[in-house]
Motif scaffolding. Structure first.
Motif, PDB file in Angstrom:
ATOM      1  N   THR A 160       0.706  -0.838   0.094  1.00 30.19           N
ATOM      2  CA  THR A 160      -0.140  -0.026  -0.014  1.00 30.19           C
ATOM      3  C   THR A 160       0.996   1.216   0.434  1.00 30.19           C
ATOM      4  OG1 THR A 160      -0.185   0.211   2.203  1.00 30.19           O
ATOM      5  CG2 THR A 160      -1.632  -1.691   1.123  1.00 30.19           C
ATOM      6  N   THR A 161       0.430   2.308  -1.234  1.00 25.50           N
ATOM      7  CA  THR A 161       1.039   3.407  -0.711  1.00 25.50           C
ATOM      8  C   THR A 161       0.283   4.621  -0.497  1.00 25.50           C
ATOM      9  OG1 THR A 161       2.744   3.016  -2.359  1.00 25.50           O
ATOM     10  CG2 THR A 161       2.731   5.215  -2.312  1.00 25.50           C
ATOM     11  N   ILE A 162       0.130   5.142   0.866  1.00 24.06           N
ATOM     12  CA  ILE A 162      -0.776   6.436   1.266  1.00 24.06           C
ATOM     13  C   ILE A 162      -0.548   8.110   0.587  1.00 24.06           C
ATOM     14  CG2 ILE A 162      -2.671   7.599   2.842  1.00 24.06           C
ATOM     15  CD1 ILE A 162      -2.841   3.796   2.215  1.00 24.06           C
ATOM     16  N   ILE A 163      -1.214   8.483   0.191  1.00 20.73           N
ATOM     17  CA  ILE A 163      -0.398  10.601  -0.084  1.00 20.73           C
ATOM     18  C   ILE A 163      -1.121  10.743   1.383  1.00 20.73           C
ATOM     19  CG2 ILE A 163      -0.690  12.008  -1.257  1.00 20.73           C
ATOM     20  CD1 ILE A 163      -0.673  10.401  -4.141  1.00 20.73           C
ATOM     21  N   MET A 164      -0.907  11.945   1.982  1.00 22.91           N
ATOM     22  CA  MET A 164      -0.775  12.778   3.107  1.00 22.91           C
ATOM     23  C   MET A 164      -0.369  13.353   3.254  1.00 22.91           C
ATOM     24  SD  MET A 164      -0.204   9.035   6.237  1.00 22.91           S
ATOM     25  CE  MET A 164      -1.900   9.763   7.770  1.00 22.91           C
ATOM     26  N   PRO A 165      -1.585  14.571   3.839  1.00 21.73           N
ATOM     27  CA  PRO A 165      -1.302  16.149   3.794  1.00 21.73           C
ATOM     28  C   PRO A 165      -0.078  15.841   5.049  1.00 21.73           C
ATOM     29  CG  PRO A 165      -3.512  16.207   4.291  1.00 21.73           C
ATOM     30  CD  PRO A 165      -2.568  14.110   4.106  1.00 21.73           C
ATOM     31  N   ASP A 166       0.794  16.984   4.884  1.00 22.15           N
ATOM     32  CA  ASP A 166       2.200  16.863   5.797  1.00 22.15           C
ATOM     33  C   ASP A 166       1.643  17.440   7.170  1.00 22.15           C
ATOM     34  OD1 ASP A 166       1.861  19.809   4.960  1.00 22.15           O
ATOM     35  OD2 ASP A 166       3.302  20.094   4.347  1.00 22.15           O
ATOM     36  N   ASP A 167       0.794  18.213   7.210  1.00 18.60           N
ATOM     37  CA  ASP A 167      -0.191  18.738   8.172  1.00 18.60           C
ATOM     38  C   ASP A 167      -1.340  18.261   8.662  1.00 18.60           C
ATOM     39  OD1 ASP A 167      -1.961  19.074   6.118  1.00 18.60           O
ATOM     40  OD2 ASP A 167      -2.702  20.216   7.418  1.00 18.60           O
ATOM     41  N   ALA A 168      -1.094  16.302   8.584  1.00 18.20           N
ATOM     42  CA  ALA A 168      -2.042  15.394   9.169  1.00 18.20           C
ATOM     43  C   ALA A 168      -1.295  15.186  10.195  1.00 18.20           C
ATOM     44  CB  ALA A 168      -2.433  14.348   8.569  1.00 18.20           C
ATOM     45  N   PRO A 169      -2.358  14.663  11.623  1.00 22.05           N
ATOM     46  CA  PRO A 169      -1.994  14.719  12.862  1.00 22.05           C
ATOM     47  C   PRO A 169      -0.592  13.552  12.889  1.00 22.05           C
ATOM     48  CG  PRO A 169      -4.580  14.695  12.310  1.00 22.05           C
ATOM     49  CD  PRO A 169      -4.077  14.597  11.188  1.00 22.05           C
ATOM     50  N   VAL A 170      -0.169  13.821  13.455  1.00 22.19           N
ATOM     51  CA  VAL A 170       1.167  12.582  13.459  1.00 22.19           C
ATOM     52  C   VAL A 170       0.591  11.949  14.304  1.00 22.19           C
ATOM     53  CG1 VAL A 170       3.110  12.741  14.760  1.00 22.19           C
ATOM     54  CG2 VAL A 170       2.693  14.820  14.602  1.00 22.19           C
ATOM     55  N   VAL A 171      -0.415  11.258  15.218  1.00 28.70           N
ATOM     56  CA  VAL A 171      -0.483   9.735  15.659  1.00 28.70           C
ATOM     57  C   VAL A 171      -1.087   9.660  14.398  1.00 28.70           C
ATOM     58  CG1 VAL A 171      -2.908  10.851  16.403  1.00 28.70           C
ATOM     59  CG2 VAL A 171      -2.200   8.837  17.149  1.00 28.70           C
ATOM     60  N   LYS A 172      -1.389   9.887  13.391  1.00 29.59           N
ATOM     61  CA  LYS A 172      -1.928   9.194  11.912  1.00 29.59           C
ATOM     62  C   LYS A 172      -1.249   9.143  11.271  1.00 29.59           C
ATOM     63  CE  LYS A 172      -6.761  11.179  12.438  1.00 29.59           C
ATOM     64  NZ  LYS A 172      -8.267  11.492  12.310  1.00 29.59           N
ATOM     65  N   GLN A 173      -0.838   9.870  10.492  1.00 27.34           N
ATOM     66  CA  GLN A 173       0.566   9.477   9.958  1.00 27.34           C
ATOM     67  C   GLN A 173       1.643   8.466  10.825  1.00 27.34           C
ATOM     68  OE1 GLN A 173       3.825  12.350   8.424  1.00 27.34           O
ATOM     69  NE2 GLN A 173       2.161  14.299   8.865  1.00 27.34           N
ATOM     70  N   ALA A 174       1.404   8.405  12.282  1.00 27.66           N
ATOM     71  CA  ALA A 174       2.854   7.294  12.640  1.00 27.66           C
ATOM     72  C   ALA A 174       1.895   5.563  12.633  1.00 27.66           C
ATOM     73  CB  ALA A 174       2.861   7.399  14.232  1.00 27.66           C
TER      74      ALA A 174
END
Length: 328
Positions: free
Chosen positions: A108-122
């Motif tokens: 899986t490859t996920i595009i996320m905004p750089d201001d997305a909550p850190v907990v969700k990125q992690a």
């Protein structure tokens, strides 16, 4: 804010049916959690109603999104699965796709905004996904996704405008009705409309007289304006604490479904979202994120009133960045 001609939307084509939701429930059995339904005497007294809170914050990955993500990935062909999938998301769909891919052995490859909550990125990285961050001010996630699809040959699974995703999301309401029986009213949060359209479809199938109301932030009211005008409105990165509702507009699939199955759309203030979120934390002892509190906020703030009714409320998620919440 832009508008689109509704003639571009195929209102006669409703590609998701109650049979699709029922099939998704079978596919998810033993994989997704059958989340609890919580009641509260305090909530009932405040609303003068009998309220049933469907707690998708207890779902795998912390939100309803796992239902639709797994349902979509589980139906990929062997060839599609071997090439991998791509999505874009501020966090909850990202985590859901990542875990679903891990369970099914799909990259899986996920595009996320750089201001997305850190907990969700992690969490997304923790499930094994490749995360690509982007700046909302410099490009759109859709444009970036298309370039990656073209270059890598990935299969795009969008966060809401996909029939298998919608059918999966509808299983949350299916479970609610199976547990508590008929309802007079169902309140569901709305971002891109995947959860709302899926739940509305399930509601009208299982409890035909149940009214379904979608709830948005006042600052991200594109779906509400679209619903009332019957013309698709868009908004660009609205400034709301409900990050899951920052979607630009309803989709080509969700818009017709919302118009067909939903009875009304309302909005709630940022203050109502904050107050409701902390109320749910403090009084019901459940951790809910801002977007997850939208439907409850409409009821507890008095935007929606239906004394004496049996009311279902979808609590959509609980993925909270504590550092950001403390600032509120």
């Amino acid at each position: 804010m832009a508008e689109h001609n509704p003639s571009a939307i195929h209102f006669t084509a409703l590609p998701v049916t109650s049979a699709d939701v029922e099939a998704a429930a079978v596919r998810l059995a033993g994989i997704a959690r059958c989340t609890p339904v919580v009641t509260s005497r305090t909530v009932n007294e405040r609303t003068n109603a009998q309220v049933f809170l469907k707690c998708e914050n207890f779902q795998r990955t912390g939100s309803f999104k796992f239902r639709g993500a797994y349902n979509a990935l589980a139906q990929l062909s062997e060839e599609q699965a071997s090439r991998g999938v791509l999505t874009y998301s501020s966090g909850n769909h990202a985590q859901a796709i990542a875990l679903s891919g891990q369970l099914l052995g799909i990259h899986t490859t996920i595009i996320m905004p750089d201001d997305a909550p850190v907990v969700k990125q992690a969490a997304t990285r923790g499930y094994g996904a490749e995360v690509i961050l982007y700046n909302r001010q410099e490009t759109t996630r859709e444009a970036l996704a298309q370039s990656l699809v073209d270059r890598r040959g990935l299969t795009l699974i969008p966060p809401y405008d996909h029939p298998h995703v919608i059918a999966g999301q509808g299983t949350s309401a299916l479970e609610l009705f199976q547990e508590v029986g008929s309802l007079n009213l169902l309140l569901v949060c709305c971002g891109g409309g995947g959860l709302l359209s899926g739940c509305a479809l399930a509601a009208k199938t299982l409890s035909p007289n149940c009214r379904v109301i979608g709830v948005e932030p006042e600052r991200a009211d594109d779906a509400t304006r679209s619903f009332h005008s019957k013309t698709l409105h868009t908004t660009n990165n609205p400034d709301t604490i409900a990050d899951g509702a920052r979607t630009p507009c309803l989709g080509n699939i969700t818009f017709p479904l919302v118009l067909h199955y939903v009875d009304d759309m309302v909005t709630v203030s940022e203050e109502a979202i904050r107050t409701t979120m902390f109320f749910l934390w403090e009084r019901l002892k459940i951790v809910v994120e801002p977007t997850g509190a939208l439907a409850a906020a409409a009821l507890l703030s008095g935007v929606v009133k239906e004394p004496g009714a049996r009311i279902g409320v979808i609590i959509s998620g609980g993925n909270v960045d504590i550092r950001q919440i403390c600032k509120l």
